[in-house]
Motif scaffolding. Structure first.
Motif, PDB file in Angstrom:
ATOM      1  N   ALA A 142      21.750   4.404   8.638  1.00  0.00           N
ATOM      2  CA  ALA A 142      21.312   5.560   7.504  1.00  0.00           C
ATOM      3  C   ALA A 142      19.991   5.817   7.449  1.00  0.00           C
ATOM      4  CB  ALA A 142      22.008   5.031   6.287  1.00  0.00           C
ATOM      5  N   PHE A 143      19.191   4.962   8.146  1.00  0.00           N
ATOM      6  CA  PHE A 143      17.793   5.170   8.262  1.00  0.00           C
ATOM      7  C   PHE A 143      17.152   5.188   9.716  1.00  0.00           C
ATOM      8  CE2 PHE A 143      19.301   2.390   4.795  1.00  0.00           C
ATOM      9  CZ  PHE A 143      18.734   3.139   3.562  1.00  0.00           C
ATOM     10  N   SER A 144      18.004   5.792  10.347  1.00  0.00           N
ATOM     11  CA  SER A 144      17.696   5.939  11.818  1.00  0.00           C
ATOM     12  C   SER A 144      16.244   6.828  12.200  1.00  0.00           C
ATOM     13  CB  SER A 144      18.757   6.876  12.651  1.00  0.00           C
ATOM     14  OG  SER A 144      18.977   8.002  12.221  1.00  0.00           O
ATOM     15  N   GLU A 145      15.661   7.553  11.289  1.00  0.00           N
ATOM     16  CA  GLU A 145      14.503   8.330  11.335  1.00  0.00           C
ATOM     17  C   GLU A 145      13.314   7.240  11.002  1.00  0.00           C
ATOM     18  OE1 GLU A 145      14.287  11.709   8.830  1.00  0.00           O
ATOM     19  OE2 GLU A 145      16.083  12.566   9.986  1.00  0.00           O
ATOM     20  N   ALA A 146      13.624   6.143  10.585  1.00  0.00           N
ATOM     21  CA  ALA A 146      12.509   4.988  10.374  1.00  0.00           C
ATOM     22  C   ALA A 146      12.247   4.304  11.800  1.00  0.00           C
ATOM     23  CB  ALA A 146      12.958   4.084   9.426  1.00  0.00           C
ATOM     24  N   GLY A 196       0.962  -1.161  -0.074  1.00  0.00           N
ATOM     25  CA  GLY A 196       0.056  -0.105   0.048  1.00  0.00           C
ATOM     26  C   GLY A 196       0.819   1.389  -0.014  1.00  0.00           C
ATOM     27  N   ASP A 197       0.791   2.121   0.894  1.00  0.00           N
ATOM     28  CA  ASP A 197       1.416   3.270   1.020  1.00  0.00           C
ATOM     29  C   ASP A 197       2.644   3.143   2.219  1.00  0.00           C
ATOM     30  OD1 ASP A 197      -0.256   4.747  -0.809  1.00  0.00           O
ATOM     31  OD2 ASP A 197      -1.746   5.256   1.080  1.00  0.00           O
ATOM     32  N   THR A 198       2.956   1.890   2.446  1.00  0.00           N
ATOM     33  CA  THR A 198       3.933   1.690   3.352  1.00  0.00           C
ATOM     34  C   THR A 198       5.276   1.131   2.997  1.00  0.00           C
ATOM     35  OG1 THR A 198       2.226   1.278   5.228  1.00  0.00           O
ATOM     36  CG2 THR A 198       4.457   0.546   5.868  1.00  0.00           C
ATOM     37  N   ASP A 199       6.532   1.672   3.163  1.00  0.00           N
ATOM     38  CA  ASP A 199       7.678   0.926   2.913  1.00  0.00           C
ATOM     39  C   ASP A 199       8.633   0.687   3.797  1.00  0.00           C
ATOM     40  OD1 ASP A 199       7.531   1.953  -0.037  1.00  0.00           O
ATOM     41  OD2 ASP A 199       7.651   4.087   0.667  1.00  0.00           O
ATOM     42  N   LEU A 200       8.988  -0.702   3.697  1.00  0.00           N
ATOM     43  CA  LEU A 200       9.528  -1.386   4.657  1.00  0.00           C
ATOM     44  C   LEU A 200      10.951  -1.811   4.203  1.00  0.00           C
ATOM     45  CD1 LEU A 200       6.487  -2.761   4.541  1.00  0.00           C
ATOM     46  CD2 LEU A 200       7.400  -3.347   6.896  1.00  0.00           C
ATOM     47  N   LEU A 201      12.076  -1.641   4.610  1.00  0.00           N
ATOM     48  CA  LEU A 201      13.408  -2.025   4.115  1.00  0.00           C
ATOM     49  C   LEU A 201      14.006  -2.949   5.258  1.00  0.00           C
ATOM     50  CD1 LEU A 201      15.742  -1.392   2.025  1.00  0.00           C
ATOM     51  CD2 LEU A 201      16.575   0.224   3.928  1.00  0.00           C
ATOM     52  N   ILE A 202      14.178  -4.240   4.806  1.00  0.00           N
ATOM     53  CA  ILE A 202      14.750  -5.435   5.569  1.00  0.00           C
ATOM     54  C   ILE A 202      16.254  -5.523   5.286  1.00  0.00           C
ATOM     55  CG2 ILE A 202      14.588  -7.803   5.949  1.00  0.00           C
ATOM     56  CD1 ILE A 202      11.858  -7.633   4.313  1.00  0.00           C
ATOM     57  N   THR A 258      14.356   7.395   3.220  1.00  0.00           N
ATOM     58  CA  THR A 258      14.024   6.782   4.417  1.00  0.00           C
ATOM     59  C   THR A 258      12.504   6.093   4.246  1.00  0.00           C
ATOM     60  OG1 THR A 258      15.337   8.595   5.558  1.00  0.00           O
ATOM     61  CG2 THR A 258      13.496   7.066   6.886  1.00  0.00           C
ATOM     62  N   PRO A 259      12.607   4.797   4.547  1.00  0.00           N
ATOM     63  CA  PRO A 259      11.528   3.917   4.471  1.00  0.00           C
ATOM     64  C   PRO A 259      10.645   4.270   5.840  1.00  0.00           C
ATOM     65  CG  PRO A 259      13.138   2.660   5.188  1.00  0.00           C
ATOM     66  CD  PRO A 259      13.839   3.874   5.063  1.00  0.00           C
ATOM     67  N   ASP A 260       9.472   3.779   5.878  1.00  0.00           N
ATOM     68  CA  ASP A 260       8.695   3.975   7.159  1.00  0.00           C
ATOM     69  C   ASP A 260       9.093   3.040   8.232  1.00  0.00           C
ATOM     70  OD1 ASP A 260       6.460   5.652   6.119  1.00  0.00           O
ATOM     71  OD2 ASP A 260       6.240   4.006   4.788  1.00  0.00           O
ATOM     72  N   TYR A 261       9.630   1.722   7.942  1.00  0.00           N
ATOM     73  CA  TYR A 261      10.054   0.538   8.854  1.00  0.00           C
ATOM     74  C   TYR A 261      11.268   0.215   8.358  1.00  0.00           C
ATOM     75  CZ  TYR A 261       5.417   1.497  10.600  1.00  0.00           C
ATOM     76  OH  TYR A 261       4.061   1.751  11.371  1.00  0.00           O
ATOM     77  N   VAL A 262      12.263  -0.113   9.448  1.00  0.00           N
ATOM     78  CA  VAL A 262      13.340  -0.894   9.170  1.00  0.00           C
ATOM     79  C   VAL A 262      13.330  -2.233   9.813  1.00  0.00           C
ATOM     80  CG1 VAL A 262      15.955  -1.226   9.385  1.00  0.00           C
ATOM     81  CG2 VAL A 262      15.121   1.030   8.644  1.00  0.00           C
ATOM     82  N   LEU A 263      13.350  -3.196   9.098  1.00  0.00           N
ATOM     83  CA  LEU A 263      13.152  -4.632   9.545  1.00  0.00           C
ATOM     84  C   LEU A 263      14.633  -5.409   9.677  1.00  0.00           C
ATOM     85  CD1 LEU A 263      10.464  -4.012   8.975  1.00  0.00           C
ATOM     86  CD2 LEU A 263       9.983  -6.292   8.365  1.00  0.00           C
TER      87      LEU A 263
END
Length: 242
Positions: free
Chosen positions: A59-63, A16-22, A40-45
């Motif tokens: 690099a994605f600490s705002e997620a 949907g409108d959600t970005d996740l980076l694994i 920056t994605p919404d979530y980092v997994l």
């Protein structure tokens, strides 16, 4: 759902409108990107705390970070993830809602120590089942579901739990051997999981895990699986259902 492999075990998943980076790790030979090239994605997994899975997390600490509580705590201290919004600690068997996605953590057969000046126990290593529908709610045939197995060996839970109850449509499986399962065990996993699509990952990054992914594709066929094996080019999106 859109999937983009960035080499090794690094995946960008859009639901949907959600970005996740694994498992962000861009110092691998498959990708032409650096961490700074991505929004920056919404979530980092994070599946676990080894360097080739968390190296670019900072690099994605705002997620919002999703990992075991132990690993979340470590990354907050080391990479500056915000305590208030930057950490969603979860554990094996749990499901959390991440924007438009539902993320279920499942165990992986691996290790999870972080070797620094002081040793860190980052909890149980895992994998993630990401779906646009809450598991076991509604009609599962209408769900679109992706399984990132993490670093793992072949394990019976793939057929007993993941396939039976979480029902992924597609799976990203390590084939590198040496540190994880190799091509023939990953082919068995593909058959057990009963997925429509299988993607090899965690290979060719450094000499001990050099593999021919086409061998994996042949072994999947030999195992009797009907799955389509896609040997993805890094950084190219793949559309998985709506």
């Amino acid at each position: 759902m859109q999937l983009t492999w960035h080499g090794h075990s690094t995946w960008h998943v859009t639901v949907g409108d959600t970005d996740l980076l694994i498992d962000p790790f861009f110092d691998n030979p498959k990708t032409d990107l650096e961490a700074a090239d991505l929004d920056t994605p919404d979530y980092v997994l994070l599946t676990h705390g080894h360097a080739d899975h968390i190296a670019d997390a900072g690099a994605f600490s705002e997620a919002t970070l999703v990992a075991t509580p132990e690993l979340v705590s470590y990354c907050q201290e080391e990479f500056g993830f915000e305590d208030a919004v930057g950490g969603m600690g979860m554990n094996i068997g749990g499901t959390v809602e991440c924007g438009d996605a539902f993320v279920t953590m499942h165990r992986a057969d691996h290790t999870n120590g972080i070797m620094t000046a002081y040793d860190v126990d980052a909890g149980m290593p895992g994998g993630f089942v990401i779906s646009d529908t809450e598991p076991m709610r509604g009609e599962t045939e209408d769900a679109t579901t992706f399984y990132h197995a993490g670093d793992t060996g072949l394990m019976s839970e793939m057929i007993d739990v993941v396939a039976s109850f979480l029902k992924p449509d597609a799976a990203a499986l390590p084939i590198g051997d040496h540190f994880t399962m190799g091509p023939w065990q990953a082919a068995i996993a593909t058959d057990w999981l009963d997925v429509d699509y299988a993607f090899p990952m965690h290979y060719d990054t450094f000499p001990p895990i050099e593999q021919d992914p086409e061998e994996f594709a042949q072994l999947v066929d030999d195992a009797g699986s009907d799955a389509e094996v896609h040997v993805l080019e890094a950084d190219e999106p793949f559309d998985l259902g709506p």
